[in-house]
Design a protein around this motif. Structure first.
Motif, PDB file in Angstrom:
ATOM      1  N   ALA A   1      25.860  42.900  21.201  1.00 26.56           N
ATOM      2  CA  ALA A   1      24.672  42.582  21.934  1.00 26.56           C
ATOM      3  C   ALA A   1      24.829  41.273  22.759  1.00 26.56           C
ATOM      4  CB  ALA A   1      23.457  42.160  21.258  1.00 26.56           C
ATOM      5  N   VAL A   2      25.555  40.161  22.044  1.00 24.38           N
ATOM      6  CA  VAL A   2      26.017  38.897  22.541  1.00 24.38           C
ATOM      7  C   VAL A   2      27.199  39.322  23.794  1.00 24.38           C
ATOM      8  CG1 VAL A   2      27.238  36.858  22.523  1.00 24.38           C
ATOM      9  CG2 VAL A   2      25.368  37.572  21.006  1.00 24.38           C
ATOM     10  N   GLU A   3      27.967  40.014  23.566  1.00 25.75           N
ATOM     11  CA  GLU A   3      29.167  40.564  24.475  1.00 25.75           C
ATOM     12  C   GLU A   3      28.440  41.059  25.800  1.00 25.75           C
ATOM     13  OE1 GLU A   3      32.124  44.112  25.001  1.00 25.75           O
ATOM     14  OE2 GLU A   3      31.913  43.389  22.949  1.00 25.75           O
ATOM     15  N   VAL A   4      27.528  42.131  25.428  1.00 26.99           N
ATOM     16  CA  VAL A   4      26.838  42.524  26.640  1.00 26.99           C
ATOM     17  C   VAL A   4      26.129  41.451  27.519  1.00 26.99           C
ATOM     18  CG1 VAL A   4      25.085  44.237  27.224  1.00 26.99           C
ATOM     19  CG2 VAL A   4      26.575  44.634  25.736  1.00 26.99           C
ATOM     20  N   ALA A   5      25.341  40.682  26.813  1.00 26.63           N
ATOM     21  CA  ALA A   5      24.440  39.708  27.207  1.00 26.63           C
ATOM     22  C   ALA A   5      25.404  38.689  28.163  1.00 26.63           C
ATOM     23  CB  ALA A   5      23.641  38.850  26.306  1.00 26.63           C
ATOM     24  N   THR A   6      26.630  38.250  27.600  1.00 26.30           N
ATOM     25  CA  THR A   6      27.732  37.530  28.056  1.00 26.30           C
ATOM     26  C   THR A   6      28.129  37.945  29.572  1.00 26.30           C
ATOM     27  OG1 THR A   6      28.283  36.306  25.968  1.00 26.30           O
ATOM     28  CG2 THR A   6      29.716  36.009  27.968  1.00 26.30           C
ATOM     29  N   ALA A   7      28.395  39.401  29.468  1.00 30.56           N
ATOM     30  CA  ALA A   7      28.865  39.869  30.810  1.00 30.56           C
ATOM     31  C   ALA A   7      27.582  39.807  31.837  1.00 30.56           C
ATOM     32  CB  ALA A   7      29.255  41.192  30.731  1.00 30.56           C
ATOM     33  N   LEU A   8      26.474  40.187  31.251  1.00 27.57           N
ATOM     34  CA  LEU A   8      25.263  40.012  32.462  1.00 27.57           C
ATOM     35  C   LEU A   8      24.826  38.707  32.818  1.00 27.57           C
ATOM     36  CD1 LEU A   8      22.971  42.807  30.517  1.00 27.57           C
ATOM     37  CD2 LEU A   8      24.349  43.050  32.613  1.00 27.57           C
ATOM     38  N   GLY A   9      25.238  37.675  31.907  1.00 33.60           N
ATOM     39  CA  GLY A   9      24.849  36.190  32.223  1.00 33.60           C
ATOM     40  C   GLY A   9      25.456  35.663  33.512  1.00 33.60           C
ATOM     41  N   ALA A  10      26.616  36.476  33.825  1.00 37.77           N
ATOM     42  CA  ALA A  10      27.251  36.010  34.798  1.00 37.77           C
ATOM     43  C   ALA A  10      26.594  36.339  36.198  1.00 37.77           C
ATOM     44  CB  ALA A  10      28.740  36.511  34.701  1.00 37.77           C
ATOM     45  N   LYS A  11      25.713  36.950  36.211  1.00 35.44           N
ATOM     46  CA  LYS A  11      24.793  37.528  37.321  1.00 35.44           C
ATOM     47  C   LYS A  11      23.947  36.307  37.558  1.00 35.44           C
ATOM     48  CE  LYS A  11      26.740  41.585  36.906  1.00 35.44           C
ATOM     49  NZ  LYS A  11      27.805  42.214  37.400  1.00 35.44           N
ATOM     50  N   ASP A  12      23.411  36.385  38.771  1.00 33.53           N
ATOM     51  CA  ASP A  12      22.439  35.490  39.248  1.00 33.53           C
ATOM     52  C   ASP A  12      20.908  35.991  38.561  1.00 33.53           C
ATOM     53  OD1 ASP A  12      21.298  33.203  41.010  1.00 33.53           O
ATOM     54  OD2 ASP A  12      20.090  35.006  41.859  1.00 33.53           O
ATOM     55  N   GLY A  13      20.440  34.937  37.943  1.00 32.47           N
ATOM     56  CA  GLY A  13      19.242  35.364  37.151  1.00 32.47           C
ATOM     57  C   GLY A  13      17.791  35.737  37.898  1.00 32.47           C
ATOM     58  N   LYS A  14      17.991  34.974  39.165  1.00 35.24           N
ATOM     59  CA  LYS A  14      16.759  35.566  39.865  1.00 35.24           C
ATOM     60  C   LYS A  14      16.875  36.676  40.595  1.00 35.24           C
ATOM     61  CE  LYS A  14      15.263  30.488  40.913  1.00 35.24           C
ATOM     62  NZ  LYS A  14      14.869  29.336  41.790  1.00 35.24           N
ATOM     63  N   SER A  15      18.039  36.822  40.904  1.00 38.52           N
ATOM     64  CA  SER A  15      18.354  37.954  41.667  1.00 38.52           C
ATOM     65  C   SER A  15      18.265  39.327  40.636  1.00 38.52           C
ATOM     66  CB  SER A  15      19.728  38.143  42.307  1.00 38.52           C
ATOM     67  OG  SER A  15      19.737  37.289  43.229  1.00 38.52           O
ATOM     68  N   PHE A  16      18.811  39.241  39.478  1.00 35.19           N
ATOM     69  CA  PHE A  16      18.679  40.102  38.141  1.00 35.19           C
ATOM     70  C   PHE A  16      16.910  40.394  38.090  1.00 35.19           C
ATOM     71  CE2 PHE A  16      18.729  41.820  34.249  1.00 35.19           C
ATOM     72  CZ  PHE A  16      19.844  42.568  34.165  1.00 35.19           C
ATOM     73  N   GLY A  17      16.215  39.098  37.983  1.00 35.13           N
ATOM     74  CA  GLY A  17      15.039  39.618  37.752  1.00 35.13           C
ATOM     75  C   GLY A  17      14.184  40.225  38.675  1.00 35.13           C
ATOM     76  N   ALA A  18      14.450  39.672  40.161  1.00 33.07           N
ATOM     77  CA  ALA A  18      13.790  40.438  41.225  1.00 33.07           C
ATOM     78  C   ALA A  18      14.201  41.935  41.263  1.00 33.07           C
ATOM     79  CB  ALA A  18      14.178  39.634  42.584  1.00 33.07           C
ATOM     80  N   ILE A  19      15.509  42.084  40.965  1.00 34.93           N
ATOM     81  CA  ILE A  19      15.558  43.558  41.176  1.00 34.93           C
ATOM     82  C   ILE A  19      15.074  44.531  40.000  1.00 34.93           C
ATOM     83  CG2 ILE A  19      17.695  45.160  40.692  1.00 34.93           C
ATOM     84  CD1 ILE A  19      19.408  43.141  42.093  1.00 34.93           C
ATOM     85  N   ARG A  20      15.012  43.711  38.710  1.00 35.35           N
ATOM     86  CA  ARG A  20      14.281  44.627  37.729  1.00 35.35           C
ATOM     87  C   ARG A  20      12.894  44.670  38.033  1.00 35.35           C
ATOM     88  NH1 ARG A  20      13.424  40.801  34.207  1.00 35.35           N
ATOM     89  NH2 ARG A  20      15.452  40.761  33.075  1.00 35.35           N
ATOM     90  N   ARG A  21      12.330  43.857  38.393  1.00 35.60           N
ATOM     91  CA  ARG A  21      10.746  43.653  38.663  1.00 35.60           C
ATOM     92  C   ARG A  21      10.537  44.839  39.805  1.00 35.60           C
ATOM     93  NH1 ARG A  21      11.509  38.306  37.975  1.00 35.60           N
ATOM     94  NH2 ARG A  21      11.479  37.750  40.399  1.00 35.60           N
ATOM     95  N   THR A  22      11.461  44.971  40.875  1.00 33.60           N
ATOM     96  CA  THR A  22      11.371  46.082  41.649  1.00 33.60           C
ATOM     97  C   THR A  22      11.454  47.480  41.369  1.00 33.60           C
ATOM     98  OG1 THR A  22      12.079  44.427  43.566  1.00 33.60           O
ATOM     99  CG2 THR A  22      12.074  46.975  44.165  1.00 33.60           C
ATOM    100  N   LEU A  23      12.546  47.467  40.379  1.00 31.18           N
ATOM    101  CA  LEU A  23      12.754  49.054  39.844  1.00 31.18           C
ATOM    102  C   LEU A  23      11.720  49.345  38.661  1.00 31.18           C
ATOM    103  CD1 LEU A  23      16.519  48.250  38.536  1.00 31.18           C
ATOM    104  CD2 LEU A  23      15.813  50.069  40.342  1.00 31.18           C
ATOM    105  N   TYR A  24      11.042  48.589  38.188  1.00 37.32           N
ATOM    106  CA  TYR A  24      10.221  48.619  37.099  1.00 37.32           C
ATOM    107  C   TYR A  24       8.559  48.183  37.644  1.00 37.32           C
ATOM    108  CZ  TYR A  24      14.157  50.055  34.509  1.00 37.32           C
ATOM    109  OH  TYR A  24      15.219  50.505  34.136  1.00 37.32           O
ATOM    110  N   ARG A  25       8.410  48.219  38.888  1.00 40.83           N
ATOM    111  CA  ARG A  25       7.084  47.691  39.539  1.00 40.83           C
ATOM    112  C   ARG A  25       6.139  48.528  38.836  1.00 40.83           C
ATOM    113  NH1 ARG A  25       5.648  43.226  40.415  1.00 40.83           N
ATOM    114  NH2 ARG A  25       7.682  42.704  41.610  1.00 40.83           N
ATOM    115  N   PRO A  26       5.899  49.723  38.719  1.00 43.95           N
ATOM    116  CA  PRO A  26       4.641  50.426  38.323  1.00 43.95           C
ATOM    117  C   PRO A  26       4.314  50.145  36.889  1.00 43.95           C
ATOM    118  CG  PRO A  26       6.054  51.953  39.788  1.00 43.95           C
ATOM    119  CD  PRO A  26       6.882  50.634  39.361  1.00 43.95           C
ATOM    120  N   ALA A  27       5.533  50.036  35.980  1.00 44.96           N
ATOM    121  CA  ALA A  27       5.008  49.874  34.759  1.00 44.96           C
ATOM    122  C   ALA A  27       4.796  48.334  34.633  1.00 44.96           C
ATOM    123  CB  ALA A  27       6.361  49.998  33.828  1.00 44.96           C
TER     124      ALA A  27
END
Length: 225
Positions: free
Chosen positions: A184-210
């Motif tokens: 899990a830490v390995e997966v998180a470390t790789a994802l942590g290289a992404k821009d957090g605000k962009s990551f959150g914005a994309i997720r919120r758009t993907l799952y907007r109805p939920a």
């Protein structure tokens, strides 16, 4: 109740240390405070339990003595799921053991999940508990799981092993018990290289109805409407 560890490379780990990690009001308070602490600090977040439990979800013992507060309580659970979906950082559930009912839904509110392959189940047992899902919970489940898996998991209460969970589209990795957190830490470390605000914005758009369903349900419960 909840401990915060630094796994390095900007990854923080929330260790849920209350046995079955049921969602008592105190547990929900502690989880919220932990998220306050890591948000804006961590590049990625991992959550994990201890022993044979990740989380068994709703605190049925507390509810048995506080039935008049059910709507308020469920609103707080909805709010937790909504917050996880809204975070501006990647999240990974290290499912070390049983993830039942609300605990299983908590794992679904993460971006990715790692389960132990040998023991421990993902299960939505509401059919056997005679507790229908809230519409907001259904929105989360339907957003995160394949249609066929939603149908089987919700209507049969099937218990999925880690390996079966990966095959069913519930989890993303199934590994040996002593490798769950590291993976899990390995997966998180790789994802942590992404821009957090962009990551959150994309997720919120993907799952907007939920996200909207959970947020609206939480707000309605908080105001008593």
């Amino acid at each position: 109740m909840i401990e915060i560890d630094d796994a390095g490379s900007g990854v923080l780990v929330l260790r849920l240390t209350q046995g079955e990690n049921r969602f008592s009001p105190d547990f929900l308070d502690a989880f919220g405070k932990a998220l306050d602490e890591v948000e804006g600090t961590a590049k990625a977040l991992v959550t994990t339990g201890e022993g044979k439990f990740y989380s068994n979800g709703l605190d049925l013992d507390w509810l048995s003595g506080n039935g008049d507060k059910f709507d308020w309580y469920l609103g707080r659970v909805h709010a937790l799921y909504a917050r996880m979906l809204g975070l501006n950082l990647p999240t990974v559930a290290a499912v070390n053991g049983h993830a039942f009912a609300g605990g299983g839904m908590l794992s679904l509110a993460h971006d990715f999940s790692v389960m132990r392959a040998d023991r421990g189940w993902f299960c939505l047992p509401e059919i056997d508990l005679k507790m229908p899902f809230s519409p907001a919970m259904v929105a989360l489940i339907q957003a995160k799981l394949p249609k066929e898996t939603v149908h089987e998991a919700a209507l049969t209460g099937r218990r999925y092993t880690g390996t079966e969970s990966v095959a069913a589209g519930i989890a993303h990795h199934a590994v040996a018990e002593d490798e769950v957190l590291a993976k899990a830490v390995e997966v998180a470390t790789a994802l942590g290289a992404k821009d957090g605000k962009s990551f959150g914005a994309i997720r919120r758009t993907l799952y907007r109805p939920a996200l909207n369903a959970l947020t609206d349900a939480a707000a309605a419960a908080a105001t008593g409407s």
